[in-house]
Design a protein around this motif. Structure first.
Motif, PDB file in Angstrom:
ATOM      1  N   ILE A   1      81.555  24.926  61.751  1.00 57.73           N
ATOM      2  CA  ILE A   1      82.461  26.081  61.801  1.00 57.73           C
ATOM      3  C   ILE A   1      82.292  26.842  63.108  1.00 57.73           C
ATOM      4  CG2 ILE A   1      82.941  28.328  60.758  1.00 57.73           C
ATOM      5  CD1 ILE A   1      82.353  27.056  58.047  1.00 57.73           C
ATOM      6  N   GLU A   2      81.053  27.037  63.551  1.00 54.42           N
ATOM      7  CA  GLU A   2      80.823  27.762  64.797  1.00 54.42           C
ATOM      8  C   GLU A   2      81.434  27.027  65.984  1.00 54.42           C
ATOM      9  OE1 GLU A   2      76.652  30.110  63.730  1.00 54.42           O
ATOM     10  OE2 GLU A   2      76.602  28.247  64.888  1.00 54.42           O
ATOM     11  N   ALA A   3      81.336  25.687  65.979  1.00 50.93           N
ATOM     12  CA  ALA A   3      81.908  24.915  67.080  1.00 50.93           C
ATOM     13  C   ALA A   3      83.429  24.961  67.065  1.00 50.93           C
ATOM     14  CB  ALA A   3      81.427  23.470  67.007  1.00 50.93           C
ATOM     15  N   GLU A   4      84.025  24.897  65.869  1.00 51.03           N
ATOM     16  CA  GLU A   4      85.481  24.844  65.762  1.00 51.03           C
ATOM     17  C   GLU A   4      86.126  26.209  65.972  1.00 51.03           C
ATOM     18  OE1 GLU A   4      86.338  23.169  61.985  1.00 51.03           O
ATOM     19  OE2 GLU A   4      85.987  21.093  62.616  1.00 51.03           O
ATOM     20  N   ARG A   5      85.422  27.280  65.667  1.00 50.25           N
ATOM     21  CA  ARG A   5      86.011  28.615  65.712  1.00 50.25           C
ATOM     22  C   ARG A   5      85.501  29.466  66.869  1.00 50.25           C
ATOM     23  NH1 ARG A   5      90.588  27.657  63.569  1.00 50.25           N
ATOM     24  NH2 ARG A   5      90.347  26.448  61.668  1.00 50.25           N
ATOM     25  N   GLY A   6      84.774  28.860  67.795  1.00 47.56           N
ATOM     26  CA  GLY A   6      84.359  29.578  68.990  1.00 47.56           C
ATOM     27  C   GLY A   6      83.359  30.680  68.733  1.00 47.56           C
ATOM     28  N   LEU A   7      82.573  30.564  67.676  1.00 50.17           N
ATOM     29  CA  LEU A   7      81.579  31.584  67.362  1.00 50.17           C
ATOM     30  C   LEU A   7      80.288  31.308  68.117  1.00 50.17           C
ATOM     31  CD1 LEU A   7      82.098  31.778  63.495  1.00 50.17           C
ATOM     32  CD2 LEU A   7      82.826  33.461  65.189  1.00 50.17           C
ATOM     33  N   ALA A   8      79.689  32.356  68.639  1.00 51.41           N
ATOM     34  CA  ALA A   8      78.410  32.201  69.333  1.00 51.41           C
ATOM     35  C   ALA A   8      77.328  31.852  68.317  1.00 51.41           C
ATOM     36  CB  ALA A   8      78.039  33.492  70.053  1.00 51.41           C
ATOM     37  N   PRO A   9      76.525  30.820  68.590  1.00 49.35           N
ATOM     38  CA  PRO A   9      75.474  30.435  67.639  1.00 49.35           C
ATOM     39  C   PRO A   9      74.530  31.576  67.294  1.00 49.35           C
ATOM     40  CG  PRO A   9      75.764  28.749  69.325  1.00 49.35           C
ATOM     41  CD  PRO A   9      76.586  29.918  69.751  1.00 49.35           C
ATOM     42  N   ALA A  10      74.347  32.517  68.215  1.00 51.72           N
ATOM     43  CA  ALA A  10      73.434  33.630  67.956  1.00 51.72           C
ATOM     44  C   ALA A  10      74.049  34.697  67.054  1.00 51.72           C
ATOM     45  CB  ALA A  10      73.010  34.262  69.277  1.00 51.72           C
ATOM     46  N   SER A  11      75.347  34.635  66.846  1.00 52.12           N
ATOM     47  CA  SER A  11      76.019  35.647  66.027  1.00 52.12           C
ATOM     48  C   SER A  11      76.023  35.217  64.563  1.00 52.12           C
ATOM     49  CB  SER A  11      77.455  35.850  66.508  1.00 52.12           C
ATOM     50  OG  SER A  11      78.140  36.723  65.641  1.00 52.12           O
ATOM     51  N   ASP A  12      75.542  36.088  63.706  1.00 48.88           N
ATOM     52  CA  ASP A  12      75.492  35.790  62.270  1.00 48.88           C
ATOM     53  C   ASP A  12      76.473  36.645  61.473  1.00 48.88           C
ATOM     54  OD1 ASP A  12      73.517  33.832  62.456  1.00 48.88           O
ATOM     55  OD2 ASP A  12      71.894  35.300  62.378  1.00 48.88           O
ATOM     56  N   ALA A  13      77.406  37.295  62.147  1.00 46.97           N
ATOM     57  CA  ALA A  13      78.298  38.229  61.454  1.00 46.97           C
ATOM     58  C   ALA A  13      79.101  37.548  60.346  1.00 46.97           C
ATOM     59  CB  ALA A  13      79.237  38.890  62.456  1.00 46.97           C
ATOM     60  N   LEU A  14      79.608  36.334  60.618  1.00 46.32           N
ATOM     61  CA  LEU A  14      80.407  35.644  59.609  1.00 46.32           C
ATOM     62  C   LEU A  14      79.579  35.334  58.377  1.00 46.32           C
ATOM     63  CD1 LEU A  14      83.055  34.310  58.743  1.00 46.32           C
ATOM     64  CD2 LEU A  14      82.285  32.215  59.891  1.00 46.32           C
ATOM     65  N   TRP A  15      78.321  34.950  58.584  1.00 47.66           N
ATOM     66  CA  TRP A  15      77.470  34.556  57.449  1.00 47.66           C
ATOM     67  C   TRP A  15      77.019  35.776  56.662  1.00 47.66           C
ATOM     68  CZ3 TRP A  15      79.367  30.241  57.733  1.00 47.66           C
ATOM     69  CH2 TRP A  15      79.514  29.572  58.950  1.00 47.66           C
ATOM     70  N   TRP A  16      76.805  36.903  57.336  1.00 48.84           N
ATOM     71  CA  TRP A  16      76.556  38.138  56.616  1.00 48.84           C
ATOM     72  C   TRP A  16      77.782  38.529  55.792  1.00 48.84           C
ATOM     73  CZ3 TRP A  16      72.153  40.065  55.400  1.00 48.84           C
ATOM     74  CH2 TRP A  16      71.031  39.933  56.241  1.00 48.84           C
ATOM     75  N   LEU A  17      78.969  38.294  56.347  1.00 43.43           N
ATOM     76  CA  LEU A  17      80.201  38.604  55.624  1.00 43.43           C
ATOM     77  C   LEU A  17      80.306  37.774  54.350  1.00 43.43           C
ATOM     78  CD1 LEU A  17      83.000  40.067  55.586  1.00 43.43           C
ATOM     79  CD2 LEU A  17      83.900  38.060  56.771  1.00 43.43           C
ATOM     80  N   LEU A  18      80.042  36.462  54.457  1.00 43.25           N
ATOM     81  CA  LEU A  18      80.100  35.600  53.278  1.00 43.25           C
ATOM     82  C   LEU A  18      79.072  36.022  52.239  1.00 43.25           C
ATOM     83  CD1 LEU A  18      80.589  31.996  54.734  1.00 43.25           C
ATOM     84  CD2 LEU A  18      82.307  33.608  53.930  1.00 43.25           C
ATOM     85  N   ALA A  19      77.847  36.284  52.704  1.00 39.42           N
ATOM     86  CA  ALA A  19      76.798  36.678  51.769  1.00 39.42           C
ATOM     87  C   ALA A  19      77.127  38.000  51.088  1.00 39.42           C
ATOM     88  CB  ALA A  19      75.460  36.766  52.506  1.00 39.42           C
TER      89      ALA A  19
END
Length: 563
Positions: free
Chosen positions: A387-405
């Motif tokens: 997902i990070e590779a396909e959506r241009g997310l920086a590997p160091a950013s965890d914002a999306l995963w905090w959102l899911l959690a």
């Protein structure tokens, strides 16, 4: 009449619906697959003033009639900002559909049944998802629902000839939005059969109404003529072969051929049964309890239940007969199925097993989101890297995963707090899922999904004064382009676009650059002299100047002379 308590109920229902369906508006730009295309077409209509013939770039766009693009333009005329405007037609169409489902069920039974009908529509993942997208489908669902509503007001609660004519007119508007608006008129088939067999609950319309019935056909064709007549007249008199090709493409390939010999999205005949079971959750959980009650209503010849339900079955058969199928095609069935379900939902909701199943669904969904988010925060599972590779997310950013959690945790908390009231627990969990997830992802993923970031980087690399030539472009690239741009056709093969782009750039090499899809680069391009711009929507883009063009692909001085 609606009393004060009922008005209060409606206020809170539609306030919740507005929150759920409107969350995220203004937070993102159009995302593929269809949103950038439709917004681009509407934007070009607005800028050119040509409201009869939609364009995508330089080419005519004949895939869809223009009514939805007109509505996008109307929304922009009100708010003057495409980021805010492009989701408004879907929002208002969805709210209108909820009102029609409520009002028809209220008139057929009571206020409580009306609320159940509207709730069943809102409690459907497919409906909510489409309502939060700039797709044509919510608008088509509204017009078709209004069409069936008008017919039902007449044949079940009438006589109400004006409502019948309104329904026929709405069906015509549905035709010039996506072509299938005529499906609303199929409601006359179960009505005719029920009248013949003497079913209960039909209105007494009297005899000698042939002229009034025929006015329905006039209303239907009048709505279509709003666009169709001036378009045909212009195409016939302009002498422009592109206009004539547009008419042929729209009337034949995009209608009859698309239905009978679909060239994509082919699915088996039972595909829509899978859609109803999965995409219509959580409403579809009620179906096992509804089927026996619908069977009893059929045996009792109850027209109030079976006219909307019989119409929905006709729509299912119609779309199942075509080889080309997509999940949203049968969405117009949902409001009438909800109306048919409304008188039984009190008993369904009182079933202990139904409540357990409903609560279990949202507990499982909450666990999935919580576990997925926590796993990504604790390590680097394969899905996170993908997902990070396909959506241009920086590997160091965890914002999306905090959102899911956080989404999963909130859903589980709601289920735990209201565990003795499964309906309330499911409603709160569903609202949390939609509001938090859609709003959060709109903020986190928009720069990549909309292609805004890559187009801004391309402009910065090219300079403010350079004109960018787009090769292998998608609609989001042209929509999000900053500064002067040129394009060389959308449907044209990319190798032809590249050759046209090279010739164009070399005419003024100091002032022109090419913005090229990685897959379009061929032997004419010296990659070492190009500059990688970045990715968007899983596509990589390059910026080329004249130095990146191989000598063999440059025109000779004699070619440039024009002799």
């Amino acid at each position: 009449m609606i009393d004060a308590r009922q008005r209060r109920d409606l206020f809170w229902f539609f306030a919740i619906a507005l929150l759920v369906l409107g969350a995220g508006i203004g937070l993102r730009d159009p995302w593929p697959a269809d949103e950038p295309r439709f917004v681009l077409v509407a934007k070009q209509m607005w800028e050119s003033g040509d409201w009869l013939f939609p364009h995508r770039g330089h080419e005519l766009y004949a895939d869809k009639p223009p009514l939805y693009f007109w509505l996008l333009g109307l929304a922009y005329a009100v708010v003057r900002d495409w980021t805010w405007a492009f989701l408004l037609p879907s929002l208002f169409a969805a709210l209108g559909t909820l009102w029609l489902a409520y009002d028809l069920a209220r008139r057929l039974w009571s206020h409580r049944e009306g609320l159940w009908a509207a709730t069943c529509v809102l409690a459907c993942v497919a409906f909510v998802y489409q309502a939060k997208r700039a797709q044509i489908d919510p608008t088509v669902v509204f017009f078709i629902t209004l069409g069936v509503y008008g017919i039902a007001r007449h044949v079940l609660l009438g006589p109400a000839w004006r409502w019948f004519w309104v329904g026929c007119f709405a069906a015509g508007l549905g035709v010039i939005s996506k072509g299938v608006g005529f499906l609303a008129l199929l409601a006359l088939i179960p009505y005719a059969l029920m009248r013949w067999r003497g079913w209960n609950g039909l209105a007494e319309l009297g005899r000698g109404n042939a002229m009034r019935w025929s006015l329905g056909a006039l209303a239907f064709f009048t709505a279509m003529a709003v666009w169709f007549v001036p378009m045909i007249v212009t195409a016939s008199t302009s002498g422009d072969p592109e206009h004539q090709a547009y008419v042929r493409e729209l009337l034949f390939k995009q209608t009859a051929t698309r239905y009978t010999s679909a060239w994509h999205h082919t699915q088996p005949a039972w595909y829509f049964l899978e859609v109803i079971a999965g995409y219509w959750l959580p409403f579809s959980l009620a179906l096992p309890w509804l089927f026996p009650r619908w069977r009893d209503a059929f045996r009792a010849r109850e027209a109030r239940v079976w006219l909307p339900l019989g119409w929905a079955l006709l729509v299912l058969v119609f779309f199942s007969a075509s080889p080309g199928k997509r999940d949203m095609y049968i969405l117009p069935m949902l409001p009438m199925m909800a109306v048919a379900a409304a008188p039984y939902m009190d008993r369904v909701a009182s079933s202990r097993w139904f409540r357990r199943l409903l609560l279990a669904l949202f507990v499982v969904l909450g666990l999935v989101f919580l576990v997925a988010g926590a796993a990504a925060l604790q390590g680097d599972p394969r899905f996170e890297l993908k997902i990070e590779a396909e959506r241009g997310l920086a590997p160091a950013s965890d914002a999306l995963w905090w959102l899911l959690a956080a989404t999963g945790a909130g859903m589980l908390a709601a289920c735990a707090w209201w565990r003795r009231d499964a309906m309330k627990a499911a409603g709160v969990a569903f609202a949390l899922l939609v509001v938090v997830l859609f709003s959060g992802t709109a903020v986190l993923l928009d720069a990549e999904n909309s292609a805004r970031a890559v187009m801004e980087r391309g402009r910065a690399m090219a300079g403010d004064d350079a004109t960018l030539g787009l090769v292998g472009w998608k609609e989001q690239n042209l929509l999000q382009a900053v500064g002067p741009v040129e394009e060389f056709g959308f449907r044209k093969p990319v190798e032809q676009q590249l050759q046209a782009g090279i010739a164009w750039m070399l005419e003024a090499p100091d002032a022109r650059r090419l913005f090229v899809l990685d897959a379009a680069l061929d032997a004419c391009v010296i990659r070492e002299h190009g500059r990688a711009v970045g990715t968007a929507n899983r596509r990589t883009w390059w910026l080329l100047d004249a130095s990146a063009i191989a000598p063999a692909c440059r025109p000779s001085p004699g070619d440039a002379s024009g002799d």
